[in-house]
Write a protein that holds these residues in place. Structure first.
Motif, PDB file in Angstrom:
ATOM      1  N   GLY A 184       0.785  -1.226   0.000  1.00 49.25           N
ATOM      2  CA  GLY A 184       0.000   0.000   0.000  1.00 49.25           C
ATOM      3  C   GLY A 184       0.814   1.270   0.000  1.00 49.25           C
ATOM      4  N   ASP A 185       2.141   1.170   0.032  1.00 50.67           N
ATOM      5  CA  ASP A 185       2.982   2.369   0.044  1.00 50.67           C
ATOM      6  C   ASP A 185       2.984   3.012  -1.336  1.00 50.67           C
ATOM      7  OD1 ASP A 185       5.299   3.742   1.810  1.00 50.67           O
ATOM      8  OD2 ASP A 185       5.932   3.676  -0.303  1.00 50.67           O
ATOM      9  N   TRP A 186       2.754   4.327  -1.399  1.00 50.03           N
ATOM     10  CA  TRP A 186       2.599   5.007  -2.686  1.00 50.03           C
ATOM     11  C   TRP A 186       3.890   5.027  -3.491  1.00 50.03           C
ATOM     12  CZ3 TRP A 186       5.475   9.417  -3.781  1.00 50.03           C
ATOM     13  CH2 TRP A 186       6.103  10.017  -2.689  1.00 50.03           C
ATOM     14  N   LEU A 187       5.030   5.198  -2.835  1.00 52.13           N
ATOM     15  CA  LEU A 187       6.297   5.244  -3.556  1.00 52.13           C
ATOM     16  C   LEU A 187       6.837   3.839  -3.821  1.00 52.13           C
ATOM     17  CD1 LEU A 187       8.344   7.123  -4.814  1.00 52.13           C
ATOM     18  CD2 LEU A 187       9.524   7.269  -2.613  1.00 52.13           C
ATOM     19  N   GLY A 188       6.527   2.914  -2.932  1.00 53.32           N
ATOM     20  CA  GLY A 188       6.961   1.540  -3.147  1.00 53.32           C
ATOM     21  C   GLY A 188       6.404   0.963  -4.427  1.00 53.32           C
ATOM     22  N   ALA A 189       5.162   1.313  -4.746  1.00 51.70           N
ATOM     23  CA  ALA A 189       4.539   0.810  -5.970  1.00 51.70           C
ATOM     24  C   ALA A 189       5.224   1.347  -7.216  1.00 51.70           C
ATOM     25  CB  ALA A 189       3.065   1.191  -5.991  1.00 51.70           C
ATOM     26  N   ALA A 190       5.863   2.503  -7.101  1.00 54.39           N
ATOM     27  CA  ALA A 190       6.552   3.080  -8.250  1.00 54.39           C
ATOM     28  C   ALA A 190       7.828   2.332  -8.605  1.00 54.39           C
ATOM     29  CB  ALA A 190       6.890   4.550  -7.978  1.00 54.39           C
ATOM     30  N   PHE A 191       8.299   1.487  -7.702  1.00 58.56           N
ATOM     31  CA  PHE A 191       9.515   0.724  -7.954  1.00 58.56           C
ATOM     32  C   PHE A 191       9.264  -0.782  -7.996  1.00 58.56           C
ATOM     33  CE2 PHE A 191      11.057   4.731  -6.213  1.00 58.56           C
ATOM     34  CZ  PHE A 191      12.097   5.035  -7.077  1.00 58.56           C
ATOM     35  N   GLY A 192       8.302  -1.266  -7.261  1.00 58.83           N
ATOM     36  CA  GLY A 192       8.094  -2.707  -7.184  1.00 58.83           C
ATOM     37  C   GLY A 192       6.823  -3.210  -7.816  1.00 58.83           C
ATOM     38  N   GLY A 193       6.043  -2.331  -8.397  1.00 60.89           N
ATOM     39  CA  GLY A 193       4.777  -2.761  -8.974  1.00 60.89           C
ATOM     40  C   GLY A 193       4.879  -3.097 -10.450  1.00 60.89           C
ATOM     41  N   GLU A 194       3.736  -3.178 -11.089  1.00 57.10           N
ATOM     42  CA  GLU A 194       3.628  -3.439 -12.520  1.00 57.10           C
ATOM     43  C   GLU A 194       2.562  -2.525 -13.104  1.00 57.10           C
ATOM     44  OE1 GLU A 194       4.710  -8.217 -12.784  1.00 57.10           O
ATOM     45  OE2 GLU A 194       2.601  -7.570 -12.659  1.00 57.10           O
ATOM     46  N   ILE A 195       2.649  -2.284 -14.379  1.00 51.76           N
ATOM     47  CA  ILE A 195       1.625  -1.495 -15.069  1.00 51.76           C
ATOM     48  C   ILE A 195       1.117  -2.289 -16.278  1.00 51.76           C
ATOM     49  CG2 ILE A 195       2.651   0.689 -14.348  1.00 51.76           C
ATOM     50  CD1 ILE A 195       3.666   1.025 -17.240  1.00 51.76           C
ATOM     51  N   GLY A 196      -0.079  -1.945 -16.724  1.00 49.09           N
ATOM     52  CA  GLY A 196      -0.631  -2.543 -17.928  1.00 49.09           C
ATOM     53  C   GLY A 196      -1.204  -3.933 -17.758  1.00 49.09           C
TER      54      GLY A 196
END
Length: 378
Positions: A184-196
């Motif tokens: 749920g961390d907003w900045l963590g998702a910018a590095f460890g998440g996925e898009i599309g």
């Protein structure tokens, strides 16, 4: 007394026009040959052709296979961009690999053991990395010592600090549990998440890519490491080719003394480039920590040499003043395709390092030959 006739004038104009056209053709060829990324693009085409032939039916070029080697390419591409920019500026940074392990620990320890929000741990890691990059560059420009030696010292300093601090605060060299605290961390998702993810699921629903037995797409999304690779490539290429600062980088790497004499702030340029390599290393560290959910003290081992190899394959000269971010990205792409392609083709993975060393030697010889051919014919 000579008399100029209309026919003679027309003939002379035709000859001049033909000569001008030949000059334009030669000029276009010279411009093409002088492009730094020519070798890496050619190498990429050959590598793709080779693996299409030997591993085309192994799933290497299916959606999940493509995502595998694109992820590997993205990991190297991020630090390869930083290494390329610095090499164009005439310097080296051998501490990139150690910075990856150090920055990863600077994210994991505060987040897991000190209860910091993950976003603040990431900002802390970037702050530490930029400070170290500044120190690295400051020592180089103020002492005149070779960056090879200074950054080699930081290679050992950072690796030692990473191990010592991780044992001091955690009594471990591998720190896990990051995924749980990063949820749920907003900045963590910018590095460890996925898009599309929605796009790939739609492609799976219409039968264009494979699915698992439950109907989920084999590819759940584009990892953020690939997104960061493309973002950094676009921004760095724009800075290098479209801004005054890019001209300063080329001038500093070509002849720092002459550049300084015409007003280029060469010291500031070099320090900023060292900070940029540290920034790129930290981006990769954050992506790895958030993706794998852990940090390891030995992470990034030998990555500094792989980054330099990607830059050299991409056309960067070891003497500075010449190179291309696009070329470095293609160099990283070759790296990823070959590393994963060897596995898909069923070859012994021990041959990968042999191929990498061979590619480095061929790239250096090719770039040297092209540069001499262009300069001698100028």
């Amino acid at each position: 007394m000579s008399v100029s006739t209309p026919a003679a004038g027309a003939t002379a104009k035709a000859e001049d026009g033909a000569r001008d056209e030949r000059l334009r053709q030669v000029s276009r060829v010279k411009r093409l040959l002088s492009r730094p990324e020519l070798g890496s693009i050619s190498g990429t085409i050959l590598v793709f052709i080779f693996f299409i032939i030997v591993a085309g039916d192994s799933g290497m070029f299916a959606a999940n296979g493509v995502m595998n080697w694109m992820t590997v390419s993205g990991q190297l591409g991020i630090i390869g961009i930083g290494a390329c920019m610095l090499m164009i500026g005439g310097e080296f940074d051998l501490s990139i690999g150690s910075m990856i392990g150090f920055a990863g620990m600077m994210i994991a320890i505060p987040a897991v053991y000190w209860d910091w929000p993950v976003w603040s741990a990431i900002m802390f890691a970037f702050s530490c990395a930029l400070l170290i990059g500044f120190t690295n560059g400051f020592i180089v420009v103020k002492t005149g010592l070779p960056s090879f030696i200074v950054s080699l010292a930081f290679l050992f300093i950072l690796r030692g600090l990473t191990i010592a601090l991780s044992i001091l605060f955690t009594d471990k060299t591998i720190v896990g549990g990051v995924s749980a605290v990063a949820e749920g961390d907003w900045l963590g998702a910018a590095f460890g998440g996925e898009i599309g993810g929605w796009l790939f699921q739609w492609l799976a629903d219409i039968g264009l890519i494979g699915t698992y037995p439950n109907g989920d797409a084999l590819v759940s999304g584009i990892p953020m490491v690939i997104v960061w690779w493309f973002l950094l490539a676009v921004v760095a290429s724009w800075v290098l080719m479209r801004t005054r600062y890019g001209n300063w980088i080329f001038a500093t790497g070509g002849d720092a003394k002459a550049a300084k004499n015409v007003g280029v702030p060469t010291d500031r340029v070099k320090i900023c480039l060292f900070m940029f390599t540290a920034f790129c290393a930290t981006v990769l560290a954050a992506c790895q920590v958030l993706e794998f959910g852990s940090a390891a003290a030995d992470r990034g081992l030998l990555k500094e040499f792989e980054a330099i190899i990607a830059a050299v394959i991409g056309g960067a000269l070891l003497t500075g003043g010449y190179g291309s971010v696009v070329g470095a990205c293609f160099g990283a792409l070759i790296f990823g395709v070959v590393q994963m392609g060897i596995n898909f083709a069923g070859f012994n993975s021990d041959w990968f390092r042999v191929f990498l060393g061979g590619m480095l030697l061929i790239a250096v010889l090719f770039n040297n030959y092209i540069r001499k051919s262009v300069t001698e014919s100028a």
